[in-house]
Design a protein around this motif. Structure first.
Motif, mmCIF file in Angstrom:
data_model
loop_
_atom_site.group_PDB
_atom_site.id
_atom_site.type_symbol
_atom_site.label_atom_id
_atom_site.label_comp_id
_atom_site.label_asym_id
_atom_site.label_seq_id
_atom_site.Cartn_x
_atom_site.Cartn_y
_atom_site.Cartn_z
ATOM 1 N N GLY A 47 15.244 -1.203 -10.863
ATOM 2 C CA GLY A 47 14.263 -1.355 -11.930
ATOM 3 C C GLY A 47 13.103 -0.397 -11.727
ATOM 4 O O GLY A 47 12.946 0.217 -10.681
ATOM 5 N N THR A 48 12.268 -0.274 -12.747
ATOM 6 C CA THR A 48 11.116 0.622 -12.695
ATOM 7 C C THR A 48 9.986 -0.002 -11.903
ATOM 8 O O THR A 48 9.663 -1.180 -12.090
ATOM 9 C CB THR A 48 10.626 0.950 -14.117
ATOM 10 O OG1 THR A 48 11.703 1.475 -14.871
ATOM 11 C CG2 THR A 48 9.494 1.968 -14.076
ATOM 12 N N LEU A 49 9.399 0.756 -11.031
ATOM 13 C CA LEU A 49 8.300 0.270 -10.204
ATOM 14 C C LEU A 49 6.988 0.382 -10.970
ATOM 15 O O LEU A 49 6.676 1.435 -11.543
ATOM 16 C CB LEU A 49 8.223 1.093 -8.908
ATOM 17 C CG LEU A 49 7.309 0.569 -7.810
ATOM 18 C CD1 LEU A 49 7.797 -0.776 -7.294
ATOM 19 C CD2 LEU A 49 7.241 1.580 -6.676
ATOM 20 N N ASN A 50 6.240 -0.681 -10.989
ATOM 21 C CA ASN A 50 4.932 -0.684 -11.652
ATOM 22 C C ASN A 50 3.894 -0.098 -10.699
ATOM 23 O O ASN A 50 3.591 -0.686 -9.663
ATOM 24 C CB ASN A 50 4.556 -2.125 -12.033
ATOM 25 C CG ASN A 50 3.286 -2.184 -12.875
ATOM 26 O OD1 ASN A 50 2.485 -1.258 -12.873
ATOM 27 N ND2 ASN A 50 3.113 -3.281 -13.579
ATOM 28 N N LEU A 51 3.345 1.063 -11.057
ATOM 29 C CA LEU A 51 2.408 1.751 -10.172
ATOM 30 C C LEU A 51 0.943 1.534 -10.539
ATOM 31 O O LEU A 51 0.065 2.219 -10.014
ATOM 32 C CB LEU A 51 2.714 3.256 -10.143
ATOM 33 C CG LEU A 51 4.090 3.630 -9.604
ATOM 34 C CD1 LEU A 51 4.253 5.141 -9.572
ATOM 35 C CD2 LEU A 51 4.317 3.042 -8.223
ATOM 36 N N ARG A 52 0.681 0.600 -11.428
ATOM 37 C CA ARG A 52 -0.716 0.301 -11.724
ATOM 38 C C ARG A 52 -1.396 -0.279 -10.489
ATOM 39 O O ARG A 52 -0.779 -1.031 -9.731
ATOM 40 C CB ARG A 52 -0.819 -0.713 -12.870
ATOM 41 C CG ARG A 52 -0.485 -0.123 -14.240
ATOM 42 C CD ARG A 52 -0.560 -1.183 -15.309
ATOM 43 N NE ARG A 52 0.411 -2.252 -15.071
ATOM 44 C CZ ARG A 52 0.476 -3.356 -15.810
ATOM 45 N NH1 ARG A 52 -0.371 -3.552 -16.787
ATOM 46 N NH2 ARG A 52 1.394 -4.281 -15.542
ATOM 47 N N ARG A 53 -2.651 0.052 -10.305
ATOM 48 C CA ARG A 53 -3.391 -0.466 -9.153
ATOM 49 C C ARG A 53 -3.500 -1.980 -9.252
ATOM 50 O O ARG A 53 -3.804 -2.529 -10.310
ATOM 51 C CB ARG A 53 -4.783 0.160 -9.081
ATOM 52 C CG ARG A 53 -5.584 -0.256 -7.847
ATOM 53 C CD ARG A 53 -6.925 0.463 -7.804
ATOM 54 N NE ARG A 53 -7.768 0.078 -8.919
ATOM 55 C CZ ARG A 53 -8.512 -1.037 -8.946
ATOM 56 N NH1 ARG A 53 -8.477 -1.875 -7.925
ATOM 57 N NH2 ARG A 53 -9.271 -1.318 -9.972
ATOM 58 N N PHE A 54 -3.247 -2.658 -8.145
ATOM 59 C CA PHE A 54 -3.313 -4.112 -8.120
ATOM 60 C C PHE A 54 -4.734 -4.607 -8.346
ATOM 61 O O PHE A 54 -5.685 -4.106 -7.748
ATOM 62 C CB PHE A 54 -2.799 -4.645 -6.781
ATOM 63 C CG PHE A 54 -3.079 -6.104 -6.578
ATOM 64 C CD1 PHE A 54 -2.330 -7.053 -7.248
ATOM 65 C CD2 PHE A 54 -4.103 -6.511 -5.749
ATOM 66 C CE1 PHE A 54 -2.598 -8.409 -7.088
ATOM 67 C CE2 PHE A 54 -4.374 -7.859 -5.576
ATOM 68 C CZ PHE A 54 -3.618 -8.810 -6.242
ATOM 69 N N GLU A 55 -4.857 -5.596 -9.211
ATOM 70 C CA GLU A 55 -6.126 -6.287 -9.423
ATOM 71 C C GLU A 55 -5.845 -7.787 -9.456
ATOM 72 O O GLU A 55 -5.030 -8.254 -10.253
ATOM 73 C CB GLU A 55 -6.793 -5.841 -10.732
ATOM 74 C CG GLU A 55 -7.273 -4.395 -10.714
ATOM 75 C CD GLU A 55 -7.996 -4.006 -11.992
ATOM 76 O OE1 GLU A 55 -8.138 -4.889 -12.876
ATOM 77 O OE2 GLU A 55 -8.414 -2.844 -12.107
ATOM 78 N N LYS A 56 -6.521 -8.519 -8.616
ATOM 79 C CA LYS A 56 -6.297 -9.954 -8.527
ATOM 80 C C LYS A 56 -6.853 -10.662 -9.753
ATOM 81 O O LYS A 56 -7.972 -10.367 -10.208
ATOM 82 C CB LYS A 56 -6.958 -10.516 -7.264
ATOM 83 C CG LYS A 56 -6.584 -11.957 -6.951
ATOM 84 C CD LYS A 56 -7.338 -12.474 -5.756
ATOM 85 C CE LYS A 56 -8.788 -12.727 -6.127
ATOM 86 N NZ LYS A 56 -9.477 -13.596 -5.180
ATOM 87 N N GLU B 153 0.849 -1.195 0.000
ATOM 88 C CA GLU B 153 0.000 0.000 0.000
ATOM 89 C C GLU B 153 0.878 1.236 0.000
ATOM 90 O O GLU B 153 1.742 1.408 0.852
ATOM 91 C CB GLU B 153 -0.916 0.012 1.215
ATOM 92 C CG GLU B 153 -1.879 1.189 1.218
ATOM 93 C CD GLU B 153 -2.946 1.044 2.275
ATOM 94 O OE1 GLU B 153 -3.206 2.036 2.972
ATOM 95 O OE2 GLU B 153 -3.507 -0.050 2.412
ATOM 96 N N MET B 154 0.644 2.102 -0.983
ATOM 97 C CA MET B 154 1.399 3.339 -1.132
ATOM 98 C C MET B 154 0.598 4.497 -0.555
ATOM 99 O O MET B 154 -0.564 4.336 -0.178
ATOM 100 C CB MET B 154 1.689 3.592 -2.615
ATOM 101 C CG MET B 154 2.452 2.467 -3.308
ATOM 102 S SD MET B 154 2.682 2.843 -5.043
ATOM 103 C CE MET B 154 3.782 4.274 -4.923
ATOM 104 N N PRO B 155 1.194 5.689 -0.498
ATOM 105 C CA PRO B 155 0.412 6.872 -0.126
ATOM 106 C C PRO B 155 -0.787 7.038 -1.057
ATOM 107 O O PRO B 155 -0.788 6.539 -2.182
ATOM 108 C CB PRO B 155 1.424 8.022 -0.288
ATOM 109 C CG PRO B 155 2.754 7.377 -0.102
ATOM 110 C CD PRO B 155 2.627 6.001 -0.678
ATOM 111 N N MET B 156 -1.792 7.744 -0.594
ATOM 112 C CA MET B 156 -3.046 7.937 -1.327
ATOM 113 C C MET B 156 -3.825 6.628 -1.440
ATOM 114 O O MET B 156 -4.653 6.452 -2.327
ATOM 115 C CB MET B 156 -2.794 8.525 -2.715
ATOM 116 C CG MET B 156 -2.176 9.904 -2.718
ATOM 117 S SD MET B 156 -3.278 11.159 -2.018
ATOM 118 C CE MET B 156 -4.559 11.210 -3.273
ATOM 119 N N ARG B 157 -3.536 5.672 -0.512
ATOM 120 C CA ARG B 157 -4.317 4.446 -0.393
ATOM 121 C C ARG B 157 -4.252 3.575 -1.646
ATOM 122 O O ARG B 157 -5.143 2.764 -1.882
ATOM 123 C CB ARG B 157 -5.780 4.767 -0.088
ATOM 124 C CG ARG B 157 -5.993 5.665 1.110
ATOM 125 C CD ARG B 157 -7.462 5.869 1.333
ATOM 126 N NE ARG B 157 -7.714 6.815 2.398
ATOM 127 C CZ ARG B 157 -8.933 7.158 2.805
ATOM 128 N NH1 ARG B 157 -9.993 6.629 2.238
ATOM 129 N NH2 ARG B 157 -9.100 8.037 3.769
#
Length: 426
Positions: free
Chosen positions: A77-86, A50-54
């Motif tokens: 490496g580059t961090l993937n900031l897409r919202r997690f979806e199972k 969980e990042m800032p801004m929930r």
């Protein structure tokens, strides 16, 4: 730093995640495992942070270079900031397995309290062991705790299995109300309602205030009416009024009648004001003292733990009575002024009244302009007889100035998000 061969996942919940530069990225909230077609245990493909801004993102297990008791460290490496979806073939370990009722090989019933993941020689992580506490049937005695191999436990793959809430709540208990509200949004509706109902009234009231309105309504509707009324009593009157405004008038009346009169009356008053006005967004319980109260008494009042920072930032001074609607409004004293004055001085001698108070009908844009103009964190609201009826605080203004769905996790964008396509899962 080194990574242990076996890691119990519930112990990772809340652990900070750092990038290679030592900057914190977020905190671990769960692990993602991929179900297999064979009888082999699920493969762990990553963690949810969980990042800032929930915002919750997926961290591939291949990107993690170290797992310690107090830190998870990522490689370069580059961090993937897409919202997690199972994905359909994936399992959220803490969300879906904790509190699951299972059977051990000998037929003994138990409850899952933790799950371990282990790293094989080839670098693949799998769910290999399960911590299961026996069910004794006796309230005064806890059952034995067993740590057994994954394939020796029956019921782990049963999605419809009955579950309790105790162990999941233990993982979530240290979260701030806003973070817990975010975690609840990730749960299926039925599971979310179970966990919410298991919270005590005060905790649930705090969490409801941080949820989107549609989730508030659904959780409240899942409670019996007596419990719902108890929770509403624990909410700030303005938050309770906002929630009741989302319900049909007949349901509002039922819940208000079930509340204690002293708790229900301020909420009824707030429900009478038109939306988008000072009356509709104010709190009816600011800190109020008479002019003959001392500075020391005022400082003692604003130290009370249950007060929010915005409410505790100033004291409003009025004639008796001291509950809204009060006697004649005299002015207010900011806490910084209180800190500069002798403790024995009276509030009547330090009160400030050079800013015109709001009226209940003052529209929100006008409130915002005036608070910004005078750099205020709260403004008094008085009726036509100059009686204090409440106060608008800066958090009230922000809450009602943002888009209606701002609390909805799906509607919150990640600031400066950089999307990549190299992450698996999520």
């Amino acid at each position: 730093m080194s990574t242990p061969n076996r890691v119990y996942i519930a112990r990772l919940a809340g652990v900070a995640v750092f990038d290679p530069n030592g900057d914190q990225v977020g905190r671990v909230r769960d692990a993602v495992a991929r179900l297999r077609q064979t009888q082999r245990p699920p493969e762990v493909v990553g963690l949810v942070a969980e990042m800032p801004m929930r915002r919750r993102i997926f961290l591939s297990i291949n990107r993690i270079t170290s797992i310690e008791a107090d830190a998870v460290v990522l490689g370069s490496g580059t961090l993937n900031l897409r919202r997690f979806e199972k994905r359909p073939n994936e399992l959220l370990v803490l969300q879906e397995l904790l509190d699951r009722r299972v059977q051990l090989e000998g037929g003994q019933a138990g409850t899952v309290v933790d799950v371990a993941m282990e790293c094989a020689r080839g670098g693949e992580w799998s769910l290999t062991r399960v911590a299961v506490r026996e069910q004794t049937g006796r309230l005064t005695r806890r059952g034995h705790l067993h740590q057994v191999e994954w394939d020796r436990v029956r019921g782990l793959s049963d999605i419809a299995a009955n579950r309790g809430t105790a162990n999941l709540l233990a993982v979530l208990e240290d979260m701030r109300p806003a973070d817990l509200a975010n975690a609840l949004q990730d749960l299926p509706d039925a599971r979310r309602n179970e966990v919410a109902a298991a919270l005590d009234d005060v905790r649930l009231a705090d969490v409801l205030s941080e949820l989107p309105e549609h989730d508030q309504v659904e959780i409240l509707a899942a409670l019996d009416r007596e419990r719902a009324a108890d929770v509403l009593e624990e909410m700030d009157p303005d938050d309770a009024a906002d929630l009741l405004n989302e319900l049909p008038p007949p349901e509002q009346d039922v819940l208000l009648d079930l509340m204690e009169p002293d708790e229900a009356n301020p909420v009824r008053q707030l429900l009478r004001y038109a939306s988008g006005t000072a009356g509709s967004v104010m709190t009816s319980e600011p800190v109020i003292l008479p002019p003959d109260a001392t500075v020391a008494e005022a400082l003692a009042r604003i130290r009370e733990e249950q007060l929010s920072p915005a409410v505790a930032a100033q004291v409003f001074v009025t004639r008796a009575p001291m509950t809204t609607p009060t006697g004649r409004y005299l002015g207010m004293v900011h806490f910084q002024r209180l800190l500069r004055e002798p403790p024995a001085d009276l509030l009547g001698g330090v009160v400030v009244n050079d800013i015109d108070p709001l009226r209940p009908t003052t529209p929100l844009p006008e409130i915002t302009r005036r608070m910004a103009t005078y750099d205020l964190v709260a403004m008094p609201v008085v009726d036509r007889n100059n009686r204090l009826v409440g106060a608008v605080t800066v958090d009230d203004v922000l809450d009602h100035s943002l888009p209606p769905d701002w609390r909805d996790r799906d509607a919150v964008p990640a600031p400066g998000a950089t999307e990549t396509t190299d992450a698996a899962g999520g």
